[in-house]
Write an enzyme that holds these catalytic residues in place. Structure first.
Site, PDB file in Angstrom:
ATOM      1  CE  LYS A  40      30.489  35.426 -31.125  1.00 40.01           C
ATOM      2  NZ  LYS A  40      30.675  34.072 -31.882  1.00 40.01           N
ATOM      3  CD  GLU A  56      35.972  40.609 -19.099  1.00 40.39           C
ATOM      4  OE1 GLU A  56      36.448  39.618 -19.301  1.00 40.39           O
ATOM      5  OE2 GLU A  56      36.399  41.793 -19.105  1.00 40.39           O
ATOM      6  CB  SER A  67      14.683  23.045 -17.882  1.00 43.07           C
ATOM      7  OG  SER A  67      15.776  22.431 -17.300  1.00 43.07           O
ATOM      8  CE  LYS A  71      10.264  29.165 -16.038  1.00 46.21           C
ATOM      9  NZ  LYS A  71      11.536  29.977 -16.284  1.00 46.21           N
ATOM     10  CG  HIS A 138      16.611  38.124 -16.103  1.00 43.46           C
ATOM     11  ND1 HIS A 138      16.122  37.220 -15.379  1.00 43.46           N
ATOM     12  CD2 HIS A 138      18.096  38.168 -15.362  1.00 43.46           C
ATOM     13  CE1 HIS A 138      16.927  36.620 -14.800  1.00 43.46           C
ATOM     14  NE2 HIS A 138      18.089  37.033 -14.705  1.00 43.46           N
ATOM     15  CD  GLU A 157      15.769  34.538 -19.013  1.00 41.26           C
ATOM     16  OE1 GLU A 157      14.934  34.922 -18.116  1.00 41.26           O
ATOM     17  OE2 GLU A 157      16.750  33.735 -18.935  1.00 41.26           O
ATOM     18  CG  HIS A 173      22.065  27.052 -11.235  1.00 39.21           C
ATOM     19  ND1 HIS A 173      22.521  25.947 -11.986  1.00 39.21           N
ATOM     20  CD2 HIS A 173      20.830  27.462 -11.815  1.00 39.21           C
ATOM     21  CE1 HIS A 173      21.506  25.454 -12.758  1.00 39.21           C
ATOM     22  NE2 HIS A 173      20.635  26.260 -12.580  1.00 39.21           N
TER      23      HIS A 173
HETATM   24  P1  0O2 Z   1      17.977  27.775 -16.156  1.00 39.01           P
HETATM   25  O1  0O2 Z   1      18.576  26.547 -15.700  1.00 39.01           O
HETATM   26  O2  0O2 Z   1      18.947  28.903 -16.164  1.00 39.01           O
HETATM   27  O3  0O2 Z   1      16.936  27.573 -17.436  1.00 39.01           O
HETATM   28  P2  0O2 Z   1       9.227  33.141 -15.382  1.00 39.01           P
HETATM   29  O4  0O2 Z   1      10.494  32.755 -16.416  1.00 39.01           O
HETATM   30  O5  0O2 Z   1       8.803  34.602 -15.423  1.00 39.01           O
HETATM   31  O6  0O2 Z   1       7.967  32.168 -15.281  1.00 39.01           O
HETATM   32  P3  0O2 Z   1      11.254  32.971 -13.293  1.00 39.01           P
HETATM   33  O7  0O2 Z   1      11.899  31.584 -13.745  1.00 39.01           O
HETATM   34  O8  0O2 Z   1      11.143  33.332 -11.944  1.00 39.01           O
HETATM   35  O9  0O2 Z   1       9.701  33.032 -13.907  1.00 39.01           O
HETATM   36  O10 0O2 Z   1      12.034  34.215 -14.089  1.00 39.01           O
HETATM   37  P4  0O2 Z   1      13.270  34.838 -13.837  1.00 39.01           P
HETATM   38  O11 0O2 Z   1      13.302  35.375 -12.312  1.00 39.01           O
HETATM   39  O12 0O2 Z   1      13.419  36.032 -14.959  1.00 39.01           O
HETATM   40  O13 0O2 Z   1      14.302  33.790 -13.745  1.00 39.01           O
HETATM   41  C1  0O2 Z   1      14.756  33.352 -15.005  1.00 39.01           C
HETATM   42  C2  0O2 Z   1      16.037  32.610 -14.934  1.00 39.01           C
HETATM   43  O14 0O2 Z   1      16.920  33.590 -14.190  1.00 39.01           O
HETATM   44  C3  0O2 Z   1      16.324  31.416 -14.390  1.00 39.01           C
HETATM   45  O15 0O2 Z   1      15.923  30.175 -14.928  1.00 39.01           O
HETATM   46  C4  0O2 Z   1      17.831  31.544 -13.873  1.00 39.01           C
HETATM   47  O16 0O2 Z   1      18.673  31.216 -15.044  1.00 39.01           O
HETATM   48  C5  0O2 Z   1      18.190  32.938 -13.414  1.00 39.01           C
HETATM   49  N1  0O2 Z   1      17.701  33.020 -12.163  1.00 39.01           N
HETATM   50  C6  0O2 Z   1      16.581  33.633 -11.537  1.00 39.01           C
HETATM   51  N2  0O2 Z   1      16.715  33.721 -10.256  1.00 39.01           N
HETATM   52  C7  0O2 Z   1      17.780  33.313  -9.998  1.00 39.01           C
HETATM   53  C8  0O2 Z   1      18.650  32.765  -8.654  1.00 39.01           C
HETATM   54  O17 0O2 Z   1      18.074  33.296  -7.488  1.00 39.01           O
HETATM   55  N3  0O2 Z   1      19.646  32.052  -8.659  1.00 39.01           N
HETATM   56  C9  0O2 Z   1      20.252  31.863  -9.884  1.00 39.01           C
HETATM   57  N4  0O2 Z   1      21.412  31.376  -9.953  1.00 39.01           N
HETATM   58  N5  0O2 Z   1      19.697  32.257 -10.951  1.00 39.01           N
HETATM   59  C10 0O2 Z   1      18.615  32.720 -10.951  1.00 39.01           C
HETATM   60  P5  0O2 Z   1      15.678  28.815 -14.791  1.00 39.01           P
HETATM   61  O18 0O2 Z   1      14.683  28.439 -15.366  1.00 39.01           O
HETATM   62  O19 0O2 Z   1      15.484  28.655 -13.206  1.00 39.01           O
HETATM   63  O20 0O2 Z   1      16.952  28.089 -14.674  1.00 39.01           O
END
Ligand code: 0O2
Length: 247
Positions: A40, A56, A67, A71, A138, A157, A173
């Site tokens: 902000k 935005e 979750s 995980k 990320h 994150e 998602h």
């Molecule tokens: P949520 O519901 O957002 O919490 P790691 O965390 O390193 O063990 P991971 O989970 O593959 O492994 O890490 P990565 O790739 O950094 O992804 C973390 C988050 O990024 C995900 O959290 C999603 O929020 C988003 N993300 C990553 N890949 C995709 C994708 O293909 N599609 C969408 N829509 N989001 C993605 P979570 O825990 O999966 O879900």
């Protein structure tokens, strides 16, 4: 009587494990507040000196219990506080949505250059999109939160996306959790989503081109300062002085 003892024992167990869990979640919540404030502040600063806001929207979320459990199971880890703290780095999540890709990198650099932000890991899915088309930047960072008697470093994150990247990821998602679709239909949707991801990338590039063209012509939509740097700095100090005087 025996039943009452059992109830007491169970209550003790729940209390013993819920307090540290609640404490940990409170730390993550505090870290979210810190990071949100940082963005902000950056947004305010940009809008003071330049003619537009790079952000935005900012969303924060704490990962849900289910979750977290999923995980941990995926990583073959038991449900313990140290396992969560040492292995799950996205319990506290901040999503920063920008209009332009350039803003993502400017904001990420400004954020990472702050001396209380430690970079743990960077995944650039904008330069290297996932196979399904997912794009986003990320960062896993560690920031300090200041408690009454200690300073604690907490992991957060941060996901940076353009509006187009966010639009795509939100839809993908939602579809990912639609269990009632056939395998064939899901495969078709994956292909369509990949196509959409390419369109989103082209849209981001075109918008960036338009912005750059306007910037070059001296319009105020880019990072061109509204005032010369020296005047801007004086204005900033003046505003700062007024703000402190009025406290
Ligand atoms: P949520 O519901 O957002 O919490 P790691 O965390 O390193 O063990 P991971 O989970 O593959 O492994 O890490 P990565 O790739 O950094 O992804 C973390 C988050 O990024 C995900 O959290 C999603 O929020 C988003 N993300 C990553 N890949 C995709 C994708 O293909 N599609 C969408 N829509 N989001 C993605 P979570 O825990 O999966 O879900």
């Amino acid at each position: 009587m025996a039943n009452l003892k059992l109830v007491d024992a169970f209550t003790d167990f729940v209390e013993e494990s819920t307090l540290p869990y609640r404490q940990m979640m409170t730390y993550y919540n505090c870290a979210l507040m810190e990071v949100e404030t940082k963005f902000k502040v950056l947004n305010e600063q940009f809008s003071l000196f330049y003619d537009r806001n790079p952000i935005e929207s900012i969303h924060t979320r704490i990962k849900s219990q289910s979750s977290i459990l999923k995980k941990l199971q995926k990583k073959n880890l038991a449900l313990t506080i140290p396992n969560i703290e040492n292995n799950l780095f996205d319990i506290a999540g901040v999503r920063v949505v920008c209009s332009f890709t350039e803003d993502i990198y400017s904001l990420a650099n400004s954020f990472l250059s702050q001396d209380d932000v430690r970079l743990i890991e960077k995944k650039d899915y904008i330069q290297n999109p996932k196979e399904n088309g997912y794009r986003s930047l990320h960062l896993i960072v560690e920031i300090p939160i200041f408690l009454s008697d200690e300073k604690k470093w907490v992991k957060v994150e941060v996901q940076f996306r353009t509006i187009a990247m966010d639009f795509w990821a939100s839809l993908e998602h939602k579809i990912r959790y639609k269990k009632n679709l056939s395998k064939e239909r899901l495969d078709e949707i994956d292909k369509e989503l990949l196509e959409c991801a390419k369109i989103c990338k082209t849209l981001d590039e075109k918008m960036e081109e338009i912005k750059t063209a306007f910037k070059k012509r001296g319009f105020l939509c880019g990072y061109k300062p509204l005032l010369p740097a020296r005047v801007s700095r004086r204005c900033f100090h003046f505003v700062q002085a007024i703000a402190f005087d009025s406290r």
